[in-house]
Write a protein that holds these residues in place. Sequence first.
Motif, PDB file in Angstrom:
ATOM      1  N   TYR A 260       6.140  27.104 -35.011  1.00 24.29           N
ATOM      2  CA  TYR A 260       5.485  28.420 -35.060  1.00 24.29           C
ATOM      3  C   TYR A 260       4.069  28.271 -35.621  1.00 24.29           C
ATOM      4  O   TYR A 260       3.112  28.862 -35.106  1.00 24.29           O
TER       5      TYR A 260
ATOM      6  N   TYR B  54       6.055  34.802 -43.810  1.00 23.19           N
ATOM      7  CA  TYR B  54       6.490  34.422 -42.463  1.00 23.19           C
ATOM      8  C   TYR B  54       7.273  35.569 -41.825  1.00 23.19           C
ATOM      9  O   TYR B  54       7.061  35.914 -40.664  1.00 23.19           O
ATOM     10  N   TYR B  55       8.168  36.162 -42.599  1.00 25.48           N
ATOM     11  CA  TYR B  55       8.936  37.324 -42.123  1.00 25.48           C
ATOM     12  C   TYR B  55       7.985  38.431 -41.654  1.00 25.48           C
ATOM     13  O   TYR B  55       8.149  38.997 -40.563  1.00 25.48           O
TER      14      TYR B  55
ATOM     15  N   ILE C 150      14.119  33.616 -37.222  1.00 18.21           N
ATOM     16  CA  ILE C 150      14.149  33.677 -38.680  1.00 18.21           C
ATOM     17  C   ILE C 150      15.585  33.950 -39.104  1.00 18.21           C
ATOM     18  O   ILE C 150      16.290  34.728 -38.471  1.00 18.21           O
TER      19      ILE C 150
ATOM     20  N   LEU D 132      12.992  37.031 -29.804  1.00 15.00           N
ATOM     21  CA  LEU D 132      13.243  36.696 -31.204  1.00 15.00           C
ATOM     22  C   LEU D 132      14.735  36.445 -31.401  1.00 15.00           C
ATOM     23  O   LEU D 132      15.563  37.289 -31.061  1.00 15.00           O
TER      24      LEU D 132
ATOM     25  N   ALA E 272      10.695  32.779 -31.158  1.00 17.70           N
ATOM     26  CA  ALA E 272      10.605  32.570 -32.609  1.00 17.70           C
ATOM     27  C   ALA E 272      11.965  32.914 -33.199  1.00 17.70           C
ATOM     28  O   ALA E 272      12.801  33.561 -32.551  1.00 17.70           O
TER      29      ALA E 272
ATOM     30  N   ARG F 239       4.072  40.156 -35.039  1.00 17.49           N
ATOM     31  CA  ARG F 239       3.888  39.603 -33.688  1.00 17.49           C
ATOM     32  C   ARG F 239       4.888  40.187 -32.689  1.00 17.49           C
ATOM     33  O   ARG F 239       4.577  40.315 -31.507  1.00 17.49           O
TER      34      ARG F 239
ATOM     35  N   ILE G  79       5.457  37.825 -29.347  1.00 16.80           N
ATOM     36  CA  ILE G  79       6.711  37.079 -29.265  1.00 16.80           C
ATOM     37  C   ILE G  79       7.574  37.736 -28.192  1.00 16.80           C
ATOM     38  O   ILE G  79       7.841  38.942 -28.256  1.00 16.80           O
TER      39      ILE G  79
ATOM     40  N   VAL H  29       6.150  37.402 -38.386  1.00 16.05           N
ATOM     41  CA  VAL H  29       7.035  37.520 -37.227  1.00 16.05           C
ATOM     42  C   VAL H  29       7.190  38.988 -36.832  1.00 16.05           C
ATOM     43  O   VAL H  29       7.109  39.344 -35.643  1.00 16.05           O
TER      44      VAL H  29
END
Length: 948
Positions: free
Chosen positions: A583, A602-603, A535, A618, A533, A609, A615, A606
């Motif tokens: 995602y 979303y932040y 970000i 990252l 993932a 997870r 995840i 993440v």
Amino acid sequence: MTSQSEQILEQNLIAQLVANGYDKAYIRDEKDLLANLKTQLEKHNNKRFSDTDFQQILNHLTKTNNVFEKAKLLRDRFAFRNDSNEVVYVEFLNMEHWCQNQYQVTNQVTMEGSFKNRYDVTLLINGIPMVQIELKRRGLEMKEAYNQISRYSKHSFGASLGLFNFIQLFVISNGVNTKYFSNFTGQQPDFKQTFYWTDENNKRISQLADFTNSFLEKCHLSKMITKYIVLHETDKALMVLRPYQYFAVEKIIERVKTTNRNGYIWHTTGSGKTLTSFKASQILSKLPKVDKVVFCVDRRDLDYQTSKEFNEFSPGSVDGTHNTKSLVSQFADDSTRLIVTTIQKLYTAVTKEQHLKTMDKLKDRKVVFIFDECHRSQFGDTHKKIKAYFSNYQMFGFTGTPIFVDNAVSKAGKKHTTAALFDEKLHQYVITDAIKDENVLRFSVEYVGKYREKDGSRNEIDIEVEAIDTQELMESPQRLEKIADYIIQQHPVKTHRGQFTAMFCVSSVELLIKYYDIFRRLKQEGRHDLNTATIFSYGANEDDKEEFGAMDFQDFDVIADPGGKPYASYHTRDKLEAYIGEYNKDYQTNYTTKDSDSFYNYYKDVSDRVRKRKIDLLFVVNMFLTGFDSKSLNTLFVDKNLRYHGLIQAYSRTNRIYGQKKSQGNVVVFRNLKKATDDAIALFSNKEAKEIIIMKPYVNYVDDFNAAYDKLLAIAPAVDSVDDLASEDQELEFIKAFRELLRLRNVIASYADFTFDDLDIEEQQFEDYKSKYLDLYDKVRTSKEKVSVLDEVDFELELIHRDDITVAYILNLLAKLNAMSLEEKQRKQKEILDLVAGDVRLRSKRELIEKFITENLPLIADDSIEEQFESFMDAEKQKAFDQFVAQEQLDGDKLKMLVENYLFSQRTPTTQEVIETLESQPSVLHRKTIGETLLLKFRSFVDTFFGE
């Protein structure tokens, strides 16, 4: 000269406590404890209680046996009507004037639960057991005393009226070393949550006599209990502050009470600044002279995170602010004493005209500001505005990496340091202190490419870059492909086959996109199965800014504003939207960059997870390199230039304590950051600290392992020699020796260069010794002996546990046997059975798996092995159940219900509950022995047929 016995240690401790003002109480059992409790509560409350009065008090104290709920009862007064129908209030602990309590010491109190236990030394406050001290003679492991307390918590602290569940603190000591910790009853015990006491300069106070004079001094002890134990509502657990946290809070409180000066706290990253700042904020908010305490963080995510954590410590203690209008309303509300907000909202509140009408009324109020990570680059203007706006303020900053002249950034020709903004440093606790205290881990830093430290190392992946650092060369497709291949190869090694997670930080969004697309393609080609993932903020300021040490961040309030160039790049935003779309498919979510709240969520998703190990890898540029804590993250891959505080902050994402298997934080660097690493360590500790902070080279640990192996051979020269050990003391020496091998093997296995060929022991021999080690563990677990030297040994089974060895994995190996030759099949069968014997969870199934291989495997087609094994296990389970019922003369229906209750609650039944499954009840004389035997057989049955 003989070593000092436990008895002498105990007698000396009691004599010292009495000399320090404790009254000696003579309490043998619960009957004496109750009589003393009545007397002490009468003395403390200056009242006389009739027997019916005391019974009401006792009913109140014993209405729950839960440690967390009892801690709450302790801190509240109890009101009841006495015999004359008058309302009477009883105080159990004076919380405000903590020295005004009654202190006693007693020893060898006997309590009988599922086992009869006698406790070494008990400290009573107002007649209630609040501190339990367990002693071991000099030379014994401290963990033995810890494990003894763990057994008491299961067997007898909650027995009868459960008064020993009021214990707030435990102390363990062997005379030379002494540690303290909060009552963990009901929680998962963790020896890493035990602490040494120190002075305010972090000098350890480990001798029991010195510890007694400082920590167990009456006023200090009750202050720790009343002020510095935090009741964590979410976990329903007691948390006690560590010494550096205590001294930091004390310094801030003293500063506010006696001066108007500012100050800052330098506590290294990972040392628990949130708990420290919460406790400081909580105490400050209750001071009469303080109107508001405002805790300031730098980003909206931390606003949410800090508010959440604060309210977990004390529900309703803090109001988080969602927007500036809400913040201004909370400033105006006199009932809101503690506020968590962002620096950005605070700046808006004191500069925007629409808020000033409300805020102007507060300009002269006493406001204490506490800034988390107080060195942020955005902080300068806000700092000036606050100083200009409020007339009666104090400011305190917390930082893990202060800004000194060496790592400061010049603005308008002036370097802004932490000391320039906050004046005096009030307390420091640097990374070397934290490593020494085992509050954070050391770093294992490996330089990959031409930066390796060993010729012929597996860290050499022929990357033709060293001092040259041009973008064209650093971002060449060949280099990126090689690094991607290396990460895919090393990820399972570094993360213990996915038991931990990893992060990959790169120098720019553009480079991240290139890497991420490579990993996507390689996954489609079947080259890896990592869950990835990413970000990043897609504005220009997300690129690497080395002068800030990679510490600048885009604020989430404005990050999703599409805006115009140069502040946003539609290309990077489109890529991120595509990645988020993937995602969403993987995790059935619906996030987007098109809405700021959605992107913020979303932040958070993440983050969650990563913490839950959903995840594997990252990808980041700057986000997550500071302020993000995940105990399960143990590896950082680095392809960006880092310096000073940015480097230490980034590396520190990996070094949170998390069980025995996480022995270090792994940092794998694809750039020549060796000098930058050395410089950062020198700046934030000292030049000699490198050996403390950075782990030794691989070859050093090989030497350590081989030396430890020599010690093992002196105890057990061959694997079969373990069976010939004549006494439990000899078995204990073997356990300790092999446990040290396990620890060292756990460390070196994470190095890229690791191979058993470098060790003096062969891998099969290591596995054979491990089986003997586990045999001894099984012996302890199933032993009916009441007292055993081995009972108190921590086998550290976590170092053996492997997530990828499951029944399904074994069946998959079995499916491949039929195609092999007879000789190859026999060899492979032995390997599979050795694998089962070497895994803690599958050992109980070894005999059944062997039986399945012998009787059933030759007759089964490869594609039905799993189905046939399940049928085989069902038949064997019924057979074992019927045999258990017949041999022990049990009621089958009751036993079945007991098994079902266990499977639902995961709570091991008591001896009384298993006794009730008997068709006829035994005599009182034999109940205990029979109950313990039944419980052992019950555990063996459920472990075999219902274990993982």
